[in-house]
Design a protein around this motif. Structure first.
Motif, mmCIF file in Angstrom:
data_model
loop_
_atom_site.group_PDB
_atom_site.id
_atom_site.type_symbol
_atom_site.label_atom_id
_atom_site.label_comp_id
_atom_site.label_asym_id
_atom_site.label_seq_id
_atom_site.Cartn_x
_atom_site.Cartn_y
_atom_site.Cartn_z
ATOM 1 N N GLN A 139 143.685 130.447 -3.216
ATOM 2 C CA GLN A 139 143.113 131.713 -2.750
ATOM 3 C C GLN A 139 141.605 131.726 -2.943
ATOM 4 O O GLN A 139 140.855 132.140 -2.049
ATOM 5 N N HIS A 140 141.128 131.255 -4.088
ATOM 6 C CA HIS A 140 139.689 131.222 -4.343
ATOM 7 C C HIS A 140 138.982 130.279 -3.382
ATOM 8 O O HIS A 140 137.887 130.588 -2.895
ATOM 9 N N GLU A 141 139.596 129.137 -3.118
ATOM 10 C CA GLU A 141 138.975 128.193 -2.192
ATOM 11 C C GLU A 141 138.916 128.772 -0.781
ATOM 12 O O GLU A 141 137.949 128.573 -0.045
ATOM 13 N N GLN A 142 139.948 129.488 -0.397
ATOM 14 C CA GLN A 142 139.974 130.105 0.924
ATOM 15 C C GLN A 142 138.881 131.169 1.056
ATOM 16 O O GLN A 142 138.256 131.308 2.101
ATOM 17 N N ARG A 143 138.645 131.898 -0.035
ATOM 18 C CA ARG A 143 137.643 132.955 -0.013
ATOM 19 C C ARG A 143 136.222 132.410 -0.126
ATOM 20 O O ARG A 143 135.268 133.092 0.209
#
Length: 209
Positions: free
Chosen positions: A75-79
């Motif tokens: 999720q952090h990488e996507q954001r």
């Protein structure tokens, strides 16, 4: 070679299926309800196949926590949270991500909360879940320190203490409490944000609101 690669991919998928089935059981029935037989039934495999991938309940717990960690990292990488944003935007993004997870991934949040609850009295659970929680708190602390350097957060802020406070506040939404109301969550997020802002940060935050 092609068959080996296919088998490896199939094995990885089976382990993900096992981890997610176990996570759902933890979220819905508590850690006490986690049984190897129940996980095998949920995945649709026999107990021998399950034991091929995870031989003990500790192995199963490790698989679950690894899957939770992978979901949070993805999720952090996507954001793209790690770069290009100021501290206020980063903290807001953390709150937004948590709120999104609470709505779209309630099993993830509930399982994490249940494991955190047991960590206080179960050394094996603590060994598995504390690194996840420590990394979460460290992420908040990094944002808070960045905000102090930017001048938008209070320079007298106790960053380790407040990072822990944020994690504790968000962790309270993990169960089936009345506070799961999104409007309550938004009000708490706003109070947490106002608590860290410097006078300059308040002007910036009000301007972006």
């Amino acid at each position: 070679m092609g068959k080996q690669k296919t088998a490896h991919i199939a094995g990885d998928q089976r382990r993900r299926d096992i981890a997610r089935a176990a996570r759902r059981i933890i979220a819905e029935k508590g850690l006490e309800g986690l049984r190897m037989r129940a996980v095998a039934d949920a995945v649709g495999i026999n107990i021998a196949t399950l034991h091929y991938h995870v031989t003990t309940k500790d192995d199963l717990l490790a698989l679950v926590t690894d899957e939770i960690r992978a979901d949070f990292i993805a999720q952090h990488e996507q954001r793209g949270l790690s770069g290009g944003k100021g501290a206020i935007a980063q903290l807001n993004q953390e709150f937004s991500d948590f709120s999104e997870n609470r709505v779209r991934r309630p099993i993830l949040i509930a399982a994490f909360a249940e494991l955190s609850r047991h960590a206080s009295r179960d050394e094996e659970v603590a060994r598995r879940i504390h690194p996840l929680r420590d990394a979460w708190i460290a992420g908040f602390e990094k944002i808070l320190r960045a905000g102090i350097e930017e001048g938008v957060f209070r320079d007298d802020l106790d960053t380790p203490a407040f990072a822990t406070l944020i994690a504790a506040a968000l962790g309270g939404f993990g169960g089936e409490a009345a506070s799961n109301d999104p409007t309550v969550m938004s009000r708490i997020f706003a109070e947490l944000m106002r608590s860290v802002l410097s006078p300059e940060g308040k002007e910036t935050f009000d301007g972006n609101a």
